[in-house]
Design a protein around this motif. Structure first.
Motif, PDB file in Angstrom:
ATOM      1  N   GLY A 244       0.837  -1.069  -0.013  1.00 44.74           N
ATOM      2  CA  GLY A 244       0.037  -0.002  -0.124  1.00 44.74           C
ATOM      3  C   GLY A 244       0.826   1.283   0.059  1.00 44.74           C
ATOM      4  O   GLY A 244       2.017   1.152   0.215  1.00 44.74           O
ATOM      5  N   ALA A 245       0.126   2.518  -0.218  1.00 46.58           N
ATOM      6  CA  ALA A 245       0.787   3.646  -0.250  1.00 46.58           C
ATOM      7  C   ALA A 245       1.407   4.050   0.898  1.00 46.58           C
ATOM      8  O   ALA A 245       2.485   4.684   0.650  1.00 46.58           O
ATOM      9  CB  ALA A 245      -0.030   4.781  -0.794  1.00 46.58           C
ATOM     10  N   TYR A 246       0.987   3.876   1.973  1.00 39.54           N
ATOM     11  CA  TYR A 246       1.776   4.114   3.349  1.00 39.54           C
ATOM     12  C   TYR A 246       3.117   3.786   3.327  1.00 39.54           C
ATOM     13  O   TYR A 246       4.161   4.171   3.629  1.00 39.54           O
ATOM     14  CB  TYR A 246       0.732   3.787   4.587  1.00 39.54           C
ATOM     15  CG  TYR A 246       1.519   3.988   6.081  1.00 39.54           C
ATOM     16  CD1 TYR A 246       1.612   5.506   6.347  1.00 39.54           C
ATOM     17  CD2 TYR A 246       2.203   3.203   6.588  1.00 39.54           C
ATOM     18  CE1 TYR A 246       2.050   5.840   7.479  1.00 39.54           C
ATOM     19  CE2 TYR A 246       2.869   3.436   7.909  1.00 39.54           C
ATOM     20  CZ  TYR A 246       2.793   5.121   8.248  1.00 39.54           C
ATOM     21  OH  TYR A 246       3.559   5.181   9.228  1.00 39.54           O
ATOM     22  N   ALA A 247       2.955   2.255   3.221  1.00 38.78           N
ATOM     23  CA  ALA A 247       4.401   1.650   3.309  1.00 38.78           C
ATOM     24  C   ALA A 247       5.235   1.914   2.238  1.00 38.78           C
ATOM     25  O   ALA A 247       6.620   2.158   2.360  1.00 38.78           O
ATOM     26  CB  ALA A 247       4.264   0.151   3.239  1.00 38.78           C
ATOM     27  N   GLU A 248       4.845   2.132   1.204  1.00 40.15           N
ATOM     28  CA  GLU A 248       5.808   2.509  -0.074  1.00 40.15           C
ATOM     29  C   GLU A 248       6.208   3.939   0.146  1.00 40.15           C
ATOM     30  O   GLU A 248       7.518   4.134  -0.105  1.00 40.15           O
ATOM     31  CB  GLU A 248       4.915   2.496  -1.386  1.00 40.15           C
ATOM     32  CG  GLU A 248       4.731   1.447  -1.869  1.00 40.15           C
ATOM     33  CD  GLU A 248       3.538   1.425  -3.159  1.00 40.15           C
ATOM     34  OE1 GLU A 248       3.274   2.351  -3.550  1.00 40.15           O
ATOM     35  OE2 GLU A 248       3.000   0.135  -3.507  1.00 40.15           O
ATOM     36  N   GLY A 249       5.487   4.767   0.616  1.00 38.13           N
ATOM     37  CA  GLY A 249       6.126   6.251   1.079  1.00 38.13           C
ATOM     38  C   GLY A 249       7.101   5.923   2.163  1.00 38.13           C
ATOM     39  O   GLY A 249       8.100   6.912   2.092  1.00 38.13           O
ATOM     40  N   LEU A 250       7.025   5.130   3.098  1.00 40.17           N
ATOM     41  CA  LEU A 250       7.811   4.982   4.105  1.00 40.17           C
ATOM     42  C   LEU A 250       9.271   4.527   3.439  1.00 40.17           C
ATOM     43  O   LEU A 250      10.311   4.947   3.705  1.00 40.17           O
ATOM     44  CB  LEU A 250       7.441   4.055   5.253  1.00 40.17           C
ATOM     45  CG  LEU A 250       6.584   4.628   6.354  1.00 40.17           C
ATOM     46  CD1 LEU A 250       6.387   3.534   7.357  1.00 40.17           C
ATOM     47  CD2 LEU A 250       7.355   5.799   7.142  1.00 40.17           C
ATOM     48  N   LEU A 251       8.995   3.462   2.691  1.00 36.56           N
ATOM     49  CA  LEU A 251      10.402   2.795   2.337  1.00 36.56           C
ATOM     50  C   LEU A 251      10.918   3.743   1.222  1.00 36.56           C
ATOM     51  O   LEU A 251      12.401   3.629   1.076  1.00 36.56           O
ATOM     52  CB  LEU A 251       9.812   1.403   1.434  1.00 36.56           C
ATOM     53  CG  LEU A 251       9.427   0.545   2.605  1.00 36.56           C
ATOM     54  CD1 LEU A 251       8.728  -0.820   1.551  1.00 36.56           C
ATOM     55  CD2 LEU A 251      10.428  -0.466   3.222  1.00 36.56           C
ATOM     56  N   ALA A 252      10.365   4.712   0.709  1.00 36.67           N
ATOM     57  CA  ALA A 252      11.037   5.743  -0.173  1.00 36.67           C
ATOM     58  C   ALA A 252      11.875   6.601   0.547  1.00 36.67           C
ATOM     59  O   ALA A 252      12.622   7.298  -0.072  1.00 36.67           O
ATOM     60  CB  ALA A 252      10.084   6.474  -0.946  1.00 36.67           C
ATOM     61  N   LYS A 253      11.986   6.554   1.917  1.00 35.23           N
ATOM     62  CA  LYS A 253      12.702   7.463   2.684  1.00 35.23           C
ATOM     63  C   LYS A 253      14.019   6.629   3.236  1.00 35.23           C
ATOM     64  O   LYS A 253      14.667   7.250   3.919  1.00 35.23           O
ATOM     65  CB  LYS A 253      11.845   7.775   4.104  1.00 35.23           C
ATOM     66  CG  LYS A 253      10.574   8.819   3.292  1.00 35.23           C
ATOM     67  CD  LYS A 253       9.874   9.395   4.583  1.00 35.23           C
ATOM     68  CE  LYS A 253       8.759  10.509   4.055  1.00 35.23           C
ATOM     69  NZ  LYS A 253       7.885  11.117   5.243  1.00 35.23           N
ATOM     70  N   ALA A 254      14.104   5.544   2.761  1.00 35.24           N
ATOM     71  CA  ALA A 254      15.507   4.781   3.135  1.00 35.24           C
ATOM     72  C   ALA A 254      16.760   5.487   2.475  1.00 35.24           C
ATOM     73  O   ALA A 254      16.471   6.213   1.762  1.00 35.24           O
ATOM     74  CB  ALA A 254      15.458   3.452   2.516  1.00 35.24           C
ATOM     75  N   SER A 255      17.653   5.677   3.516  1.00 37.50           N
ATOM     76  CA  SER A 255      18.910   6.396   3.067  1.00 37.50           C
ATOM     77  C   SER A 255      19.989   5.488   3.958  1.00 37.50           C
ATOM     78  O   SER A 255      19.950   4.615   4.617  1.00 37.50           O
ATOM     79  CB  SER A 255      18.643   7.617   3.839  1.00 37.50           C
ATOM     80  OG  SER A 255      18.627   7.820   5.017  1.00 37.50           O
ATOM     81  N   ASP A 256      21.187   6.259   4.023  1.00 36.06           N
ATOM     82  CA  ASP A 256      22.438   5.746   4.495  1.00 36.06           C
ATOM     83  C   ASP A 256      22.040   5.659   6.105  1.00 36.06           C
ATOM     84  O   ASP A 256      22.473   4.996   6.984  1.00 36.06           O
ATOM     85  CB  ASP A 256      23.581   6.741   4.321  1.00 36.06           C
ATOM     86  CG  ASP A 256      24.047   6.498   2.865  1.00 36.06           C
ATOM     87  OD1 ASP A 256      23.729   5.328   2.221  1.00 36.06           O
ATOM     88  OD2 ASP A 256      25.047   7.200   2.346  1.00 36.06           O
ATOM     89  N   ARG A 257      21.034   6.763   6.343  1.00 38.84           N
ATOM     90  CA  ARG A 257      20.910   6.909   8.121  1.00 38.84           C
ATOM     91  C   ARG A 257      19.660   6.044   8.462  1.00 38.84           C
ATOM     92  O   ARG A 257      19.364   6.157   9.681  1.00 38.84           O
ATOM     93  CB  ARG A 257      21.039   8.245   8.565  1.00 38.84           C
ATOM     94  CG  ARG A 257      22.309   9.092   8.277  1.00 38.84           C
ATOM     95  CD  ARG A 257      22.347  10.186   9.029  1.00 38.84           C
ATOM     96  NE  ARG A 257      22.275  10.090  10.576  1.00 38.84           N
ATOM     97  CZ  ARG A 257      21.889  11.028  11.186  1.00 38.84           C
ATOM     98  NH1 ARG A 257      21.981  12.326  10.974  1.00 38.84           N
ATOM     99  NH2 ARG A 257      22.104  10.831  12.566  1.00 38.84           N
ATOM    100  N   ILE A 258      18.953   5.792   7.308  1.00 36.20           N
ATOM    101  CA  ILE A 258      17.580   5.212   7.858  1.00 36.20           C
ATOM    102  C   ILE A 258      17.394   3.990   7.045  1.00 36.20           C
ATOM    103  O   ILE A 258      17.333   3.934   5.838  1.00 36.20           O
ATOM    104  CB  ILE A 258      16.152   5.977   7.430  1.00 36.20           C
ATOM    105  CG1 ILE A 258      16.420   7.535   7.844  1.00 36.20           C
ATOM    106  CG2 ILE A 258      14.887   5.179   7.684  1.00 36.20           C
ATOM    107  CD1 ILE A 258      15.317   8.478   7.779  1.00 36.20           C
ATOM    108  N   VAL A 259      17.499   2.830   7.873  1.00 37.01           N
ATOM    109  CA  VAL A 259      17.655   1.373   7.125  1.00 37.01           C
ATOM    110  C   VAL A 259      16.297   0.641   7.635  1.00 37.01           C
ATOM    111  O   VAL A 259      15.935   0.476   8.790  1.00 37.01           O
ATOM    112  CB  VAL A 259      18.750   0.722   7.866  1.00 37.01           C
ATOM    113  CG1 VAL A 259      18.852  -0.785   7.491  1.00 37.01           C
ATOM    114  CG2 VAL A 259      20.059   1.360   7.804  1.00 37.01           C
TER     115      VAL A 259
END
Length: 387
Positions: A244-259
């Motif tokens: 769903g959109a909520y999970a996809e929105g979170l996963l899009a914020k992955a970075s070197d500091r957010i795993v």
């Protein structure tokens, strides 16, 4: 006595609080009472057909659709037919208010019912108005028709009593437990392997464990992560059941500091608990949070939102922040070492799965003494056990 469990996806190592509860509870009940047969009717999408047992508990995967609205209710209906005519159950143990809708069907089939209330699911934002109304009705059906009712949370039990005063004597509070074993996560090589796979350094990350759904508040934690000290990471363990959109929105914020680590077996989460600088649970809704108990049992510093279910753990005031207050959370994250350590031995004693299994077993055995009706039970919780 033959007990058939419904309302969960399956065990072992299936993501979810209800699933963790059952994985810890039923094997202990079997060890305490080998004469009792316990079968979990699992959902095939989550448990493979070749899984037929777990630690003395029979696992029977039966068909289920994967759907956010109809999965649990359709599986429960099919499961009740299976429990009555194939398993020849004496008692069905139904978990959560959604499956509670079908407790009258269980009674029409001649089955005794123990119902465990894991939380007020109708308060979750993901449900529309019709679904919330159905979940509330499921709670009402459980309160009206089950032979015994368990609540894992004292605040939930009090809420039910306030709304249904005539049901006050029918609720027994038996909490969740600290689910991980005391020695879990202590193998140095295994711990190093888990941390290395995620690019983590002991003491240099903050973590949470939760499904990627709005009520867990992961969006607040991700936004507040900008307040973490330089070089410290945020690790989110858990996945999204239906995407769903909520999970996809979170996963899009992955970075070197957010795993985003995805769903992990509990045995591999233990080293993360043991080596984290801080465990955070920013939930808007909980029953009694097993992941917080796990973190406390592993000796982690813990920071929780100040909802009633979390405050029922009775930690120091500094272990809480106002739910939804991102700035307050950001300030807390800026100095993880300032969050007080809890008394691990107290947590393990207060939320002891062996004691919980014994109390649950006593409740099931009482069914044979009262001929299908409730015996009034006082509200009992871990507070009573700890004196």
């Amino acid at each position: 006595m033959k007990i058939v469990a419904l309302g969960l996806r399956g065990i072992p190592d299936v993501m979810g609080g209800v699933e963790t509860h059952c994985e810890q509870l039923y094997p202990r009940m079997r060890r305490l009472a080998p004469d009792i047969d316990i079968t979990v009717l699992a959902r095939k999408p989550y448990v493979s057909d070749d899984r037929d047992a777990f630690d003395g508990v029979t696992i029977r995967p039966i068909p289920a659709i994967t759907h956010p609205y109809f999965e649990a209710i359709l599986h429960t209906f099919l499961g009740l037919i299976h429990a009555r005519f194939t398993e020849r159950a004496d008692v069905v143990h139904i978990h959560a208010v959604g499956p509670g809708l079908l407790i009258p069907v269980a009674k029409l089939l001649g089955l005794s019912v123990v119902f465990t209330h894991h939380g007020e699911d109708y308060r979750r934002d993901k449900w529309n108005g019709v679904a919330k109304a159905a979940l509330r009705f499921g709670e009402r059906m459980a309160a009206r028709f089950s032979n015994r009712m368990i609540s894992v949370s004292r605040p939930v039990a009090k809420s039910i009593v306030e709304r249904y005063p005539d049901l006050a004597g029918r609720i027994r509070v038996i909490p969740n437990g600290a689910a991980l074993e005391a020695e879990a996560g202590t193998n140095a090589a295994e711990a190093a392997s888990v941390l290395a796979e995620l690019g983590l350094t002991p003491g240099r990350y903050v973590m949470t464990v939760a499904r990627l759904v709005p009520e867990k508040g992961i969006h607040d934690l991700v936004e507040a992560a900008s307040g973490l000290p330089e070089g410290m990471k945020l690790v989110v363990v858990g996945g999204a059941q239906h995407g769903g959109a909520y999970a996809e929105g979170l996963l899009a914020k992955a970075s070197d500091r957010i795993v985003f680590a995805g769903a992990m077996p509990r045995g591999r989460i233990a080293p993360l608990y043991r080596n984290t600088a801080l465990f955070v649970l920013p939930s808007y809704h909980e029953g009694l949070p097993i992941v917080a108990l796990e973190a406390l049992a592993m000796g982690a510093r813990v920071l929780l939102s100040d909802i009633d279910a979390n405050r029922d753990l009775k930690l120091d005031a500094a272990n809480y922040f106002p739910v939804g207050d991102i700035e307050a959370l950001r300030r807390k994250l800026a100095d993880p070492a300032s969050i007080p350590m809890a008394d691990t031995e107290f947590v393990l004693a207060r939320y002891d799965w062996d004691v919980i299994a014994r109390e649950t077993l006593d409740l099931f055995r009482s069914l044979g003494k009262v001929d299908g009706s409730f015996r009034p039970a006082r509200l009992v919780s871990a507070d009573d056990r700890s004196g």
